[in-house]
Design an enzyme around this catalytic site. Structure first.
Site, PDB file in Angstrom:
ATOM      1  CB  SER A   1      -0.652  -0.247   1.471  1.00 39.50           C
ATOM      2  OG  SER A   1      -2.087  -1.263   1.115  1.00 39.50           O
TER       3      SER A   1
ATOM      4  CB  SER B   1      -8.745  -0.563  -2.470  1.00 37.84           C
ATOM      5  OG  SER B   1      -8.923  -0.358  -1.066  1.00 37.84           O
TER       6      SER B   1
ATOM      7  CB  ILE C   1       4.686  -1.410   6.637  1.00 39.65           C
ATOM      8  CG1 ILE C   1       4.718  -0.293   5.400  1.00 39.65           C
ATOM      9  CG2 ILE C   1       5.620  -2.095   6.024  1.00 39.65           C
ATOM     10  CD1 ILE C   1       3.247  -1.022   4.099  1.00 39.65           C
TER      11      ILE C   1
ATOM     12  N   GLY D   1      -2.425 -14.736   2.994  1.00 38.18           N
ATOM     13  CA  GLY D   1      -2.921 -13.512   3.872  1.00 38.18           C
ATOM     14  C   GLY D   1      -3.505 -13.216   4.924  1.00 38.18           C
TER      15      GLY D   1
ATOM     16  NE  ARG E   1     -25.532  -6.986  35.567  1.00 34.21           N
ATOM     17  CZ  ARG E   1     -24.837  -6.029  36.537  1.00 34.21           C
ATOM     18  NH1 ARG E   1     -24.396  -6.203  37.751  1.00 34.21           N
ATOM     19  NH2 ARG E   1     -25.220  -5.090  36.621  1.00 34.21           N
TER      20      ARG E   1
ATOM     21  CD  GLN F   1     -37.291 -16.194  23.411  1.00 32.60           C
ATOM     22  OE1 GLN F   1     -37.841 -15.098  22.760  1.00 32.60           O
ATOM     23  NE2 GLN F   1     -37.678 -17.306  23.397  1.00 32.60           N
TER      24      GLN F   1
ATOM     25  N   GLY G   1     -23.212  -4.224  29.019  1.00 34.51           N
ATOM     26  CA  GLY G   1     -24.591  -3.478  29.504  1.00 34.51           C
ATOM     27  C   GLY G   1     -22.860  -2.227  29.060  1.00 34.51           C
TER      28      GLY G   1
ATOM     29  CD  GLU H   1      -3.181  -9.506   5.355  1.00 34.96           C
ATOM     30  OE1 GLU H   1      -3.004 -10.792   5.093  1.00 34.96           O
ATOM     31  OE2 GLU H   1      -1.918  -9.331   6.388  1.00 34.96           O
TER      32      GLU H   1
HETATM   33  N1  COS Z   1      -2.979 -14.738  -8.170  1.00 34.68           N
HETATM   34  C1  COS Z   1      -2.351 -14.126  -9.168  1.00 34.68           C
HETATM   35  N2  COS Z   1      -3.108 -12.919  -9.700  1.00 34.68           N
HETATM   36  C2  COS Z   1      -3.758 -12.544  -9.576  1.00 34.68           C
HETATM   37  C3  COS Z   1      -4.563 -12.205  -8.611  1.00 34.68           C
HETATM   38  C4  COS Z   1      -4.632 -13.366  -7.639  1.00 34.68           C
HETATM   39  N3  COS Z   1      -5.015 -13.588  -6.286  1.00 34.68           N
HETATM   40  N4  COS Z   1      -5.407 -11.655  -8.676  1.00 34.68           N
HETATM   41  C5  COS Z   1      -4.757 -10.922 -10.018  1.00 34.68           C
HETATM   42  N5  COS Z   1      -4.190 -11.466  -9.942  1.00 34.68           N
HETATM   43  C6  COS Z   1      -2.782 -11.088 -11.386  1.00 34.68           C
HETATM   44  C7  COS Z   1      -4.049 -11.441 -12.334  1.00 34.68           C
HETATM   45  O1  COS Z   1      -4.474 -12.215 -13.373  1.00 34.68           O
HETATM   46  C8  COS Z   1      -3.874  -9.878 -13.771  1.00 34.68           C
HETATM   47  O2  COS Z   1      -2.389 -10.654 -14.326  1.00 34.68           O
HETATM   48  P1  COS Z   1      -2.405 -10.344 -15.901  1.00 34.68           P
HETATM   49  O3  COS Z   1      -2.049  -9.206 -15.708  1.00 34.68           O
HETATM   50  O4  COS Z   1      -1.434 -11.598 -16.545  1.00 34.68           O
HETATM   51  O5  COS Z   1      -3.582 -10.934 -17.161  1.00 34.68           O
HETATM   52  C9  COS Z   1      -2.916  -9.376 -13.138  1.00 34.68           C
HETATM   53  O6  COS Z   1      -2.401  -9.897 -11.214  1.00 34.68           O
HETATM   54  C10 COS Z   1      -4.201  -7.873 -12.979  1.00 34.68           C
HETATM   55  O7  COS Z   1      -5.151  -7.859 -12.354  1.00 34.68           O
HETATM   56  P2  COS Z   1      -6.406  -7.882 -11.532  1.00 34.68           P
HETATM   57  O8  COS Z   1      -7.071  -6.713 -13.006  1.00 34.68           O
HETATM   58  O9  COS Z   1      -8.024  -8.643 -11.246  1.00 34.68           O
HETATM   59  O10 COS Z   1      -5.891  -6.453 -11.249  1.00 34.68           O
HETATM   60  P3  COS Z   1      -6.900  -5.058 -10.462  1.00 34.68           P
HETATM   61  O11 COS Z   1      -5.846  -3.653 -10.386  1.00 34.68           O
HETATM   62  O12 COS Z   1      -7.903  -4.656 -10.989  1.00 34.68           O
HETATM   63  O13 COS Z   1      -6.919  -5.522  -9.041  1.00 34.68           O
HETATM   64  C11 COS Z   1      -7.480  -6.464  -6.890  1.00 34.68           C
HETATM   65  C12 COS Z   1      -7.763  -6.216  -8.223  1.00 34.68           C
HETATM   66  C13 COS Z   1      -8.752  -5.242  -6.605  1.00 34.68           C
HETATM   67  C14 COS Z   1      -8.184  -7.710  -6.506  1.00 34.68           C
HETATM   68  C15 COS Z   1      -6.081  -6.007  -6.236  1.00 34.68           C
HETATM   69  O14 COS Z   1      -6.227  -5.027  -6.703  1.00 34.68           O
HETATM   70  C16 COS Z   1      -6.422  -6.356  -4.997  1.00 34.68           C
HETATM   71  O15 COS Z   1      -6.784  -7.056  -4.256  1.00 34.68           O
HETATM   72  N6  COS Z   1      -6.947  -4.822  -4.136  1.00 34.68           N
HETATM   73  C17 COS Z   1      -6.185  -4.613  -2.671  1.00 34.68           C
HETATM   74  C18 COS Z   1      -5.155  -4.768  -2.085  1.00 34.68           C
HETATM   75  C19 COS Z   1      -4.706  -5.043  -0.779  1.00 34.68           C
HETATM   76  O16 COS Z   1      -5.117  -6.079  -0.258  1.00 34.68           O
HETATM   77  N7  COS Z   1      -3.724  -4.477   0.277  1.00 34.68           N
HETATM   78  C20 COS Z   1      -4.219  -4.542   1.247  1.00 34.68           C
HETATM   79  C21 COS Z   1      -2.402  -4.594   1.546  1.00 34.68           C
HETATM   80  S1  COS Z   1      -2.063  -5.395   3.019  1.00 34.68           S
HETATM   81  S2  COS Z   1      -2.599  -4.835   4.539  1.00 34.68           S
END
Ligand code: COS
Length: 379
Positions: A127, A133, A158, A242, A268, A279, A339, A363
């Site tokens: 991030s 996201s 982080i 994760g 209590r 209930q 409460g 995550e």
């Molecule tokens: N495993 C392996 N590969 C994956 C995957 C997975 N679970 N999810 C996506 N990919 C791959 C896709 O296959 C695609 O590959 P190609 O480019 O070869 O086709 C590529 O990654 C891009 O995937 P996608 O188009 O689905 O990406 P998006 O930008 O639409 O985003 C989400 C996908 C929203 C699912 C992703 O950005 C996400 O999980 N966001 C949240 C991040 C998060 O959890 N952050 C917290 C961090 S820790 S606090």
């Protein structure tokens, strides 16, 4: 309440017993002080590592314990029922070991025994301040310069920021989008890798995250994990696993809240009888217990798919979504059962209520989990 667990091996029973023993010896009674001070319990993590709890799902040849993921998750659940900051730290560390364990070079993999043994603590840096996201839009850039990558940017939220010994840095080494992202393994001592003061959180203050500013940080070229451009897929695979860890944390937290609220409801008295016999309260407890059983079943089903080598990312998203929403509802209801006493710090339920909120966010927010699930259904 003792949960009737179906574990795959006698060894798994021993492992859960060891976890209970470590909880009693190392964790019990410490959470309040550490949380109040916002101090990260690094030495407890080291002790858990030396006891074998930080490398559970990884191969023995790398220093892990070769345990099925379903067993590792139940260890996490127990830890979370005692102290969520510790369980979250174990989960994040386990996630942080994934890139090297699954994609690392021989040389990088030499670090695994120390990583899995708890002497090297890990951080996972995906991030950024402007985007969590939409992970594929990340802006931290790494440019090759001789034998090094020169990294500039800021990583946000982080966990173990400032405490970690190694950082998985997801950086842009190519063009826009997911395919321009690579994963670099940086040591904490990397010049230009600058941890910022930790965030002041609503809960989980002992495990509060920090931003990591990268100012011309120089990472050796041979610290590229996986191929150039493979970083996003590595990040997503790490998160799939994760997210099950976060679901297990949610189940453990919620189970603790149920146990506490049930104990209170039995003790209590109001209107001449224990409030649990009314209930209104009894049904509330029954709903709480049912939600947690359902969440546990969902996450173990996803883990068993993973253990069988089958695709599990959609089931992991469902488990994370359901378990963390359940934990929020359950901890909210636990406060209600107590409460006014539920709202004061003399009882742990107000802390669990604050902590549950974070699990719906980390995550991948639960909106992102829904997006992942919906896309798998509608394309
Ligand atoms: N495993 C392996 N590969 C994956 C995957 C997975 N679970 N999810 C996506 N990919 C791959 C896709 O296959 C695609 O590959 P190609 O480019 O070869 O086709 C590529 O990654 C891009 O995937 P996608 O188009 O689905 O990406 P998006 O930008 O639409 O985003 C989400 C996908 C929203 C699912 C992703 O950005 C996400 O999980 N966001 C949240 C991040 C998060 O959890 N952050 C917290 C961090 S820790 S606090």
């Amino acid at each position: 309440m003792t949960v009737d667990r179906l574990l795959p091996t006698p060894e798994a029973h021993d492992l859960l017993d060891l976890t209970r023993e470590l909880i009693t010896r190392e964790l019990a009674g410490k959470a309040d002080d550490f949380e109040a001070r916002g101090e990260f319990p690094r030495e407890i993590l080291r002790t858990l590592g030396h006891s074998g709890l930080l490398g559970l799902p990884y191969p023995e040849a790398d220093g892990g314990a070769a345990q099925p993921y379903e067993v590792y998750l139940q260890v996490l659940e127990l830890l979370a029922g005692s102290w969520l900051s510790i369980a979250e730290a174990v989960s994040v560390h386990t996630l942080s070991c994934f890139p090297v364990a699954a994609f690392g070079t021989e040389r990088q993999r030499k670090m695994l025994p120390d990583m899995l043994g708890g002497d090297l603590l890990g951080a996972y840096c995906l991030s950024e301040p402007q985007g969590g996201s939409d992970a594929a839009s990340l802006a931290t850039r790494a440019v090759a310069d001789g034998d090094e990558w020169v990294v500039n940017g800021t990583k946000a939220w982080i966990t173990h920021g400032g405490t970690a010994d190694f950082y998985n840095l997801f950086c842009r080494t190519g063009g826009p989008g997911a395919r321009g992202i690579s994963c670099l393994l940086a040591d904490a001592a990397t010049p230009g890798l600058l941890p910022q003061p930790r965030e002041r959180l609503m809960g989980l203050r002992a495990a509060a995250p920090a931003q990591i500013v990268l100012e011309n940080a120089r990472v050796p070229r041979d610290r590229l994990v996986g191929a150039e451009g493979e970083g996003f897929a590595i990040a997503m695979q790490a998160l799939d696993a994760g997210r099950l860890g976060i679901a297990a944390c949610a189940v453990g937290l919620a189970q603790a809240a149920i146990d506490y609220a049930t104990g209170y409801a039995k003790e209590r008295d109001q209107f001449g009888r224990p409030i649990g016999r009314f209930q209104g309260v009894g049904f509330m407890l029954a709903d709480m217990a049912t939600q947690v059983s359902a969440a546990r079943a969902l996450l173990l089903a996803a883990a068993r798919l993973k253990d069988a080598g089958r695709p599990f990312s959609i089931e992991a998203a469902k488990a994370k979504l359901f378990a963390t929403d359940a934990a929020m509802r359950v901890t909210t209801d636990a406060v209600q059962v107590l409460g006014g006493y539920g709202y004061v710090a003399d009882h742990p339920v107000e802390r669990w209520f604050r902590e549950a909120k974070l699990l719906q966010i980390v995550e991948g927010t639960n909106q992102i989990q829904r997006l992942v699930i919906a896309r798998s259904m509608t394309g």
